[in-house]
Write a protein that holds these residues in place. Structure first.
Motif, PDB file in Angstrom:
ATOM      1  N   GLU A  19     -15.650  11.419 -40.215  1.00 25.80           N
ATOM      2  CA  GLU A  19     -15.248  10.092 -40.680  1.00 25.80           C
ATOM      3  C   GLU A  19     -14.384   9.388 -39.631  1.00 25.80           C
ATOM      4  O   GLU A  19     -14.501   8.172 -39.422  1.00 25.80           O
ATOM      5  N   ILE A  20     -13.530  10.141 -38.988  1.00 26.49           N
ATOM      6  CA  ILE A  20     -12.661   9.555 -37.966  1.00 26.49           C
ATOM      7  C   ILE A  20     -13.488   9.074 -36.773  1.00 26.49           C
ATOM      8  O   ILE A  20     -13.261   7.983 -36.235  1.00 26.49           O
ATOM      9  N   LEU A  21     -14.469   9.887 -36.369  1.00 28.02           N
ATOM     10  CA  LEU A  21     -15.338   9.483 -35.266  1.00 28.02           C
ATOM     11  C   LEU A  21     -16.122   8.230 -35.623  1.00 28.02           C
ATOM     12  O   LEU A  21     -16.265   7.322 -34.798  1.00 28.02           O
ATOM     13  N   MET A  22     -16.618   8.135 -36.863  1.00 32.38           N
ATOM     14  CA  MET A  22     -17.343   6.934 -37.276  1.00 32.38           C
ATOM     15  C   MET A  22     -16.473   5.690 -37.144  1.00 32.38           C
ATOM     16  O   MET A  22     -16.934   4.641 -36.695  1.00 32.38           O
ATOM     17  N   ALA A  23     -15.212   5.810 -37.517  1.00 31.30           N
ATOM     18  CA  ALA A  23     -14.301   4.664 -37.412  1.00 31.30           C
ATOM     19  C   ALA A  23     -14.154   4.225 -35.963  1.00 31.30           C
ATOM     20  O   ALA A  23     -14.129   3.021 -35.656  1.00 31.30           O
ATOM     21  N   GLU A  24     -14.065   5.182 -35.054  1.00 28.80           N
ATOM     22  CA  GLU A  24     -13.943   4.837 -33.631  1.00 28.80           C
ATOM     23  C   GLU A  24     -15.238   4.220 -33.102  1.00 28.80           C
ATOM     24  O   GLU A  24     -15.207   3.272 -32.303  1.00 28.80           O
ATOM     25  N   LEU A  25     -16.382   4.741 -33.540  1.00 25.77           N
ATOM     26  CA  LEU A  25     -17.663   4.233 -33.061  1.00 25.77           C
ATOM     27  C   LEU A  25     -17.936   2.816 -33.546  1.00 25.77           C
ATOM     28  O   LEU A  25     -18.563   2.019 -32.841  1.00 25.77           O
ATOM     29  N   ILE A  26     -17.473   2.499 -34.761  1.00 28.38           N
ATOM     30  CA  ILE A  26     -17.638   1.139 -35.279  1.00 28.38           C
ATOM     31  C   ILE A  26     -16.982   0.135 -34.341  1.00 28.38           C
ATOM     32  O   ILE A  26     -17.509  -0.954 -34.083  1.00 28.38           O
ATOM     33  N   GLU A  27     -15.817   0.501 -33.783  1.00 31.95           N
ATOM     34  CA  GLU A  27     -15.122  -0.395 -32.862  1.00 31.95           C
ATOM     35  C   GLU A  27     -15.922  -0.629 -31.588  1.00 31.95           C
ATOM     36  O   GLU A  27     -15.722  -1.631 -30.899  1.00 31.95           O
ATOM     37  N   LEU A  28     -16.838   0.284 -31.254  1.00 32.70           N
ATOM     38  CA  LEU A  28     -17.652   0.156 -30.048  1.00 32.70           C
ATOM     39  C   LEU A  28     -18.985  -0.537 -30.306  1.00 32.70           C
ATOM     40  O   LEU A  28     -19.769  -0.718 -29.378  1.00 32.70           O
ATOM     41  N   GLY A  29     -19.246  -0.921 -31.562  1.00 28.39           N
ATOM     42  CA  GLY A  29     -20.475  -1.636 -31.856  1.00 28.39           C
ATOM     43  C   GLY A  29     -21.538  -0.829 -32.574  1.00 28.39           C
ATOM     44  O   GLY A  29     -22.618  -1.361 -32.871  1.00 28.39           O
ATOM     45  N   PHE A  30     -21.286   0.454 -32.864  1.00 33.46           N
ATOM     46  CA  PHE A  30     -22.234   1.231 -33.643  1.00 33.46           C
ATOM     47  C   PHE A  30     -22.282   0.663 -35.065  1.00 33.46           C
ATOM     48  O   PHE A  30     -21.245   0.324 -35.629  1.00 33.46           O
ATOM     49  N   ASP A  31     -23.479   0.566 -35.632  1.00 35.76           N
ATOM     50  CA  ASP A  31     -23.573  -0.123 -36.923  1.00 35.76           C
ATOM     51  C   ASP A  31     -24.164   0.706 -38.046  1.00 35.76           C
ATOM     52  O   ASP A  31     -24.295   0.220 -39.175  1.00 35.76           O
ATOM     53  N   SER A  32     -24.528   1.964 -37.788  1.00 35.95           N
ATOM     54  CA  SER A  32     -25.021   2.783 -38.888  1.00 35.95           C
ATOM     55  C   SER A  32     -24.900   4.253 -38.543  1.00 35.95           C
ATOM     56  O   SER A  32     -24.901   4.627 -37.364  1.00 35.95           O
ATOM     57  N   PHE A  33     -24.794   5.076 -39.596  1.00 36.13           N
ATOM     58  CA  PHE A  33     -24.574   6.507 -39.408  1.00 36.13           C
ATOM     59  C   PHE A  33     -25.332   7.299 -40.456  1.00 36.13           C
ATOM     60  O   PHE A  33     -25.503   6.851 -41.583  1.00 36.13           O
ATOM     61  N   LEU A  48     -25.580  -3.316 -26.397  1.00 36.76           N
ATOM     62  CA  LEU A  48     -24.154  -3.278 -26.733  1.00 36.76           C
ATOM     63  C   LEU A  48     -23.480  -2.001 -26.268  1.00 36.76           C
ATOM     64  O   LEU A  48     -22.252  -1.906 -26.301  1.00 36.76           O
ATOM     65  N   PHE A  49     -24.255  -1.021 -25.818  1.00 39.19           N
ATOM     66  CA  PHE A  49     -23.693   0.289 -25.514  1.00 39.19           C
ATOM     67  C   PHE A  49     -22.975   0.302 -24.171  1.00 39.19           C
ATOM     68  O   PHE A  49     -23.499  -0.148 -23.155  1.00 39.19           O
ATOM     69  N   ASN A  50     -21.757   0.840 -24.167  1.00 39.14           N
ATOM     70  CA  ASN A  50     -20.942   0.996 -22.966  1.00 39.14           C
ATOM     71  C   ASN A  50     -20.514   2.461 -22.894  1.00 39.14           C
ATOM     72  O   ASN A  50     -19.623   2.891 -23.621  1.00 39.14           O
ATOM     73  N   GLU A  51     -21.161   3.230 -22.025  1.00 45.55           N
ATOM     74  CA  GLU A  51     -20.903   4.671 -21.991  1.00 45.55           C
ATOM     75  C   GLU A  51     -19.484   4.989 -21.547  1.00 45.55           C
ATOM     76  O   GLU A  51     -18.872   5.945 -22.041  1.00 45.55           O
ATOM     77  N   GLU A  52     -18.926   4.192 -20.645  1.00 50.62           N
ATOM     78  CA  GLU A  52     -17.553   4.445 -20.200  1.00 50.62           C
ATOM     79  C   GLU A  52     -16.566   4.273 -21.348  1.00 50.62           C
ATOM     80  O   GLU A  52     -15.620   5.037 -21.500  1.00 50.62           O
ATOM     81  N   ALA A  53     -16.794   3.233 -22.168  1.00 56.31           N
ATOM     82  CA  ALA A  53     -15.922   3.009 -23.319  1.00 56.31           C
ATOM     83  C   ALA A  53     -16.020   4.173 -24.298  1.00 56.31           C
ATOM     84  O   ALA A  53     -15.020   4.596 -24.880  1.00 56.31           O
ATOM     85  N   LEU A  54     -17.232   4.719 -24.465  1.00 53.78           N
ATOM     86  CA  LEU A  54     -17.403   5.860 -25.358  1.00 53.78           C
ATOM     87  C   LEU A  54     -16.659   7.088 -24.833  1.00 53.78           C
ATOM     88  O   LEU A  54     -16.003   7.795 -25.594  1.00 53.78           O
ATOM     89  N   LYS A  55     -16.726   7.326 -23.541  1.00 54.25           N
ATOM     90  CA  LYS A  55     -16.122   8.528 -22.968  1.00 54.25           C
ATOM     91  C   LYS A  55     -14.602   8.560 -23.098  1.00 54.25           C
ATOM     92  O   LYS A  55     -14.004   9.631 -23.121  1.00 54.25           O
ATOM     93  N   ILE A  56     -13.962   7.393 -23.202  1.00 54.27           N
ATOM     94  CA  ILE A  56     -12.499   7.385 -23.280  1.00 54.27           C
ATOM     95  C   ILE A  56     -11.999   7.342 -24.727  1.00 54.27           C
ATOM     96  O   ILE A  56     -10.788   7.329 -24.955  1.00 54.27           O
ATOM     97  N   LYS A  57     -12.906   7.314 -25.716  1.00 52.41           N
ATOM     98  CA  LYS A  57     -12.451   7.315 -27.100  1.00 52.41           C
ATOM     99  C   LYS A  57     -11.643   8.572 -27.370  1.00 52.41           C
ATOM    100  O   LYS A  57     -11.966   9.657 -26.903  1.00 52.41           O
ATOM    101  N   SER A  58     -10.589   8.428 -28.155  1.00 52.95           N
ATOM    102  CA  SER A  58      -9.603   9.496 -28.314  1.00 52.95           C
ATOM    103  C   SER A  58     -10.179  10.769 -28.895  1.00 52.95           C
ATOM    104  O   SER A  58      -9.795  11.875 -28.497  1.00 52.95           O
TER     105      SER A  58
END
Length: 275
Positions: A19-33, A48-58
């Protein structure tokens, strides 16, 4: 047709981190899980995908959880048809039913009919549930209401069903604006919908502001909401995980907002405040 990417995330341990990962992914533009035994499948438009932004997610760098992923391009199929096959009505406290047109009426006090124009649907429903749950006990009769980040306008439509006299929905996505107008018509609700952000709010004051967005946008925009909230007006927030509460309340206290009611569902929370 929009090209999507499917991400296969393996999470160890799965709870509560999925659930925590989903919350972070929503901020990056992911829209379904979609949940799976050892993690989640997550979907995003390829542009919309930015791999660098994904790699730095906490969470990808958190010491208490191990997260790995692979991704692939999805075939160009009709995702609206796929959504229709899998979408289930949302039952809020046996009082409000959020359903699609192809579902049969079920005799609830209120039924909200939506038809999202998203490729994958709404993603998760816990925050929508929490917002509607809070709204059950709120007085909307004759009130002026603002729905920020309105999406499909489920919240604005419910406010209209509860007697709101003047409703404005604002969203940053063109599809949401078009979809909101169509959904309002489906539910015989009169409301205005505009494309934009909180930056375009003028001096018009509102009795109630609804904002089911995400932590970062809320932290940035709460001061703008307060400026257009009438004295004694209510601000209802969600799109938040339990670990966001302290940061959000710190901003709210700085704006002299008072917390009246907090609800939690799974890892998600909603906060009802007043000015």
């Amino acid at each position: 047709m929009t090209q999507y990417l499917e991400f296969d995330f393996n999470i160890e341990p799965v709870e509560p981190w999925s659930e925590i990962l989903m919350a972070e992914l929503i901020e990056l533009g992911f829209d379904s899980f979609t949940e799976k035994n050892n993690g989640i499948l997550a979907y995003i438009q390829s542009d919309l995908f930015n791999e660098e932004a994904l790699k730095i997610k906490s969470l990808l760098n958190h010491q208490e959880v191990k997260v790995s992923y692979t991704f692939k391009k999805m075939p160009n199929i009709n995702w609206n048809e796929e959504w229709e096959k899998n979408f289930q009505p949302i039952n809020v406290e046996n009082k409000v039913l959020i359903r699609a047109e192809f579902h049969q009426p079920q005799g609830f006090e209120e039924e909200i009919i939506i038809q999202p124009k998203m490729s994958f649907g709404t993603g998760h429903h816990a925050t929508t549930y929490l917002m509607i749950q809070q709204m059950l006990d709120m007085d909307f009769k004759g009130k002026k209401v603002l729905d920020m980040g309105c999406g499909t306008s489920v919240l604005a439509i419910y406010a209209g069903k509860k007697g709101a006299s003047d409703i404005l929905g604002i969203d940053i996505d063109e599809w949401a604006v078009e979809n909101s107008r169509e959904n309002a018509e489906r539910n015989n609700i009169s409301m205005r919908v505009e494309l934009g952000t909180a930056d375009q709010l003028d001096t018009t004051l509102y009795d109630i502001i609804l904002a089911n967005i995400n932590r970062n946008i809320l932290i940035s925009d709460i001061p703008r909401y307060v400026k257009v909230l009438k004295p004694g007006g209510q601000l209802l927030l969600s799109g938040l995980c339990f670990f966001d509460e302290e940061d959000i309340l710190q901003v709210c206290e700085g704006q002299k907002l008072r917390l009246h009611k907090k609800l939690q569902r799974e890892e998600w929370i909603s906060l009802l405040l007043s000015k």
